[in-house]
Design an enzyme around this catalytic site. Structure first.
Site, PDB file in Angstrom:
ATOM      1  N   TYR A  35     -48.492  39.430  21.939  1.00 21.41           N
ATOM      2  CA  TYR A  35     -49.491  39.932  20.997  1.00 21.41           C
ATOM      3  C   TYR A  35     -49.898  41.348  21.357  1.00 21.41           C
ATOM      4  O   TYR A  35     -49.574  41.867  22.425  1.00 21.41           O
ATOM      5  CB  TYR A  35     -50.721  39.024  20.995  1.00 21.41           C
ATOM      6  CG  TYR A  35     -51.621  39.205  22.206  1.00 21.41           C
ATOM      7  CD1 TYR A  35     -52.808  39.936  22.104  1.00 21.41           C
ATOM      8  CD2 TYR A  35     -51.289  38.683  23.451  1.00 21.41           C
ATOM      9  CE1 TYR A  35     -53.631  40.127  23.209  1.00 21.41           C
ATOM     10  CE2 TYR A  35     -52.106  38.855  24.555  1.00 21.41           C
ATOM     11  CZ  TYR A  35     -53.272  39.583  24.426  1.00 21.41           C
ATOM     12  OH  TYR A  35     -54.084  39.782  25.518  1.00 21.41           O
ATOM     13  N   ARG A  54     -44.978  48.576  23.083  1.00 23.58           N
ATOM     14  CA  ARG A  54     -45.231  47.537  24.079  1.00 23.58           C
ATOM     15  C   ARG A  54     -44.978  46.140  23.515  1.00 23.58           C
ATOM     16  O   ARG A  54     -44.489  45.251  24.222  1.00 23.58           O
ATOM     17  CB  ARG A  54     -46.660  47.637  24.616  1.00 23.58           C
ATOM     18  CG  ARG A  54     -46.911  46.713  25.804  1.00 23.58           C
ATOM     19  CD  ARG A  54     -48.265  46.958  26.434  1.00 23.58           C
ATOM     20  NE  ARG A  54     -49.359  46.711  25.511  1.00 23.58           N
ATOM     21  CZ  ARG A  54     -50.649  46.864  25.819  1.00 23.58           C
ATOM     22  NH1 ARG A  54     -51.005  47.295  27.024  1.00 23.58           N
ATOM     23  NH2 ARG A  54     -51.596  46.625  24.932  1.00 23.58           N
ATOM     24  N   ARG A 103     -40.962  20.023  19.330  1.00 24.24           N
ATOM     25  CA  ARG A 103     -41.360  20.401  20.676  1.00 24.24           C
ATOM     26  C   ARG A 103     -40.263  20.087  21.702  1.00 24.24           C
ATOM     27  O   ARG A 103     -39.852  18.949  21.877  1.00 24.24           O
ATOM     28  CB  ARG A 103     -42.656  19.689  21.076  1.00 24.24           C
ATOM     29  CG  ARG A 103     -43.237  20.205  22.396  1.00 24.24           C
ATOM     30  CD  ARG A 103     -44.532  19.490  22.750  1.00 24.24           C
ATOM     31  NE  ARG A 103     -45.150  20.102  23.915  1.00 24.24           N
ATOM     32  CZ  ARG A 103     -44.775  19.878  25.183  1.00 24.24           C
ATOM     33  NH1 ARG A 103     -43.777  19.036  25.431  1.00 24.24           N
ATOM     34  NH2 ARG A 103     -45.378  20.482  26.192  1.00 24.24           N
ATOM     35  N   HIS A 105     -38.910  22.162  25.577  1.00 23.84           N
ATOM     36  CA  HIS A 105     -39.073  23.338  26.415  1.00 23.84           C
ATOM     37  C   HIS A 105     -37.976  24.378  26.176  1.00 23.84           C
ATOM     38  O   HIS A 105     -38.239  25.578  26.206  1.00 23.84           O
ATOM     39  CB  HIS A 105     -39.090  22.934  27.894  1.00 23.84           C
ATOM     40  CG  HIS A 105     -40.374  22.330  28.336  1.00 23.84           C
ATOM     41  ND1 HIS A 105     -40.840  21.125  27.871  1.00 23.84           N
ATOM     42  CD2 HIS A 105     -41.311  22.780  29.208  1.00 23.84           C
ATOM     43  CE1 HIS A 105     -41.993  20.842  28.433  1.00 23.84           C
ATOM     44  NE2 HIS A 105     -42.312  21.836  29.254  1.00 23.84           N
ATOM     45  N   LYS A 149     -47.317  41.141  27.764  1.00 24.84           N
ATOM     46  CA  LYS A 149     -48.571  40.806  27.065  1.00 24.84           C
ATOM     47  C   LYS A 149     -48.358  39.501  26.290  1.00 24.84           C
ATOM     48  O   LYS A 149     -48.238  39.478  25.062  1.00 24.84           O
ATOM     49  CB  LYS A 149     -48.991  41.940  26.130  1.00 24.84           C
ATOM     50  CG  LYS A 149     -50.458  41.881  25.725  1.00 24.84           C
ATOM     51  CD  LYS A 149     -50.884  43.159  25.054  1.00 24.84           C
ATOM     52  CE  LYS A 149     -52.333  43.103  24.601  1.00 24.84           C
ATOM     53  NZ  LYS A 149     -53.278  43.005  25.733  1.00 24.84           N
ATOM     54  N   GLU A 181     -56.463  44.171  38.503  1.00 26.18           N
ATOM     55  CA  GLU A 181     -57.061  44.687  37.273  1.00 26.18           C
ATOM     56  C   GLU A 181     -58.202  43.769  36.877  1.00 26.18           C
ATOM     57  O   GLU A 181     -58.627  42.932  37.676  1.00 26.18           O
ATOM     58  CB  GLU A 181     -56.007  44.782  36.169  1.00 26.18           C
ATOM     59  CG  GLU A 181     -55.285  43.465  35.885  1.00 26.18           C
ATOM     60  CD  GLU A 181     -54.131  43.624  34.899  1.00 26.18           C
ATOM     61  OE1 GLU A 181     -54.096  44.633  34.171  1.00 26.18           O
ATOM     62  OE2 GLU A 181     -53.274  42.721  34.848  1.00 26.18           O
ATOM     63  N   LEU A 205     -50.884  44.591  33.601  1.00 23.90           N
ATOM     64  CA  LEU A 205     -50.447  45.020  32.276  1.00 23.90           C
ATOM     65  C   LEU A 205     -50.518  46.545  32.207  1.00 23.90           C
ATOM     66  O   LEU A 205     -51.480  47.151  32.669  1.00 23.90           O
ATOM     67  CB  LEU A 205     -51.337  44.412  31.195  1.00 23.90           C
ATOM     68  CG  LEU A 205     -50.957  44.749  29.764  1.00 23.90           C
ATOM     69  CD1 LEU A 205     -49.642  44.087  29.386  1.00 23.90           C
ATOM     70  CD2 LEU A 205     -52.052  44.310  28.803  1.00 23.90           C
TER      71      LEU A 205
END
Length: 300
Positions: A35, A54, A103, A105, A149, A181, A205
């Protein structure tokens, strides 16, 4: 493999088509997506190119193939603002997941990524920017690929909530006393005229605002040292500040209830705030500010 028609949602047994959220969406079930949050000032994006770049780097890192070009995405994001008649301060959230599939993995095959973006009003928090904020410290227990991210933000959420419960704005994360951070921002320490911040490794990040701060410091002749500092160093810091797309350049005036310097924003932080405002072409409008002590945002 498919889901049977009757499912349990909240406390009701209902038909699967009536569920208000996508049950078999990999973002929901695995956090399998990435995101961005992009700042908007007076209807104009700030650092749009950096955020788009990014997003593609993050998607590539987890092997999501975004099915449209950067130019196409940029055009769509600009149209999003136009169609919503955005002329004030706002933020845009955008997310792309691997897609919807039964679903499992392992990555699904022949599934298209799911993408969406939306706009929210976001006036600048002038009280925080002018007076600074208090923060806490918190052990950094995130995964080892924080440069991506991704949607896997539970450790960040827990750290942010710990700060909230103590009436603070943010949590400075550390690994055994070595600062990385914040839960949703990059963090910097000023000592003897130099700015110190964690190197751009996999453990943090790469903030888009951080990139601009690097440029600001060069223009201002302020040394920026990519060197991790410690919790002990904070006790004698001349200044401390954080940066993110939603927090801008934000002074930190107290850490774990211990005052930083004289408890007020200092010279270098103020210089960077001014450089940020000039770079983002911000004309402060008293009618478009927010007087809130603690604002919770999840982007940098």
């Amino acid at each position: 493999m498919s889901v049977y028609p009757v499912v349990l949602s909240q406390t009701k047994l209902i038909h699967r088509d009536s569920v208000k959220y996508p049950m078999e969406e990999r973002a929901l079930q695995f956090g399998d997506g990435v995101y961005e949050v992009i700042r908007v000032y007076h209807g104009n994006y700030y650092l749009l190119t950096e955020h788009v770049d990014r997003l593609y780097r993050s998607a590539e890192a987890i092997k999501i193939d975004i099915p449209f070009s950067k130019d196409t995405l940029t055009n769509l994001l600009n149209e999003l603002l136009e169609r919503n008649n955005i002329n004030d301060d706002a933020k845009v959230y955008l997310q792309i997941s691997r897609g919807s599939a039964p679903r499992d993995h392992a990555f699904p095959t022949d599934v298209s990524p799911n993408f969406y973006a939306y706009v929210q009003k976001m006036p600048r928090n002038m009280k925080n920017l002018e007076n600074g904020v208090a923060v806490i410290t918190h052990e950094d227990d995130r995964w080892q690929n924080c440069y991506i991210k991704s949607l896997n933000l539970l450790p960040n959420v827990i750290a942010k909530q710990a700060a909230h419960e103590k009436g603070c704005y943010e949590a400075i994360l550390h690994k055994g006393g070595l600062v990385t951070e914040c839960s949703a921002a990059n963090v910097y320490l000023v000592k003897d005229g130099k700015i110190y911040t964690h190197p751009t490794t996999r453990n943090i990040l790469y903030g888009c605002v951080r990139l601009r701060i690097e440029a600001f410091t060069k223009n201002l002749g302020i040394p920026l040292v990519e060197e991790a500092f410690t919790l002990k160093d904070i006790e004698t810091a001349d200044e401390l500040f954080l940066s993110s797309s939603t927090s801008e350049v934000l002074p930190i005036i107290a850490v774990d209830a211990i005052q930083i310097a004289n408890g007020k924003p200092q010279k270098i932080t103020k210089q960077l705030q001014q450089a940020y405002e000039e770079d983002a072409k911000i004309n402060i409008n008293p009618g478009n500010t927010q007087d809130v002590k603690n604002t919770f945002e999840n982007s940098y």
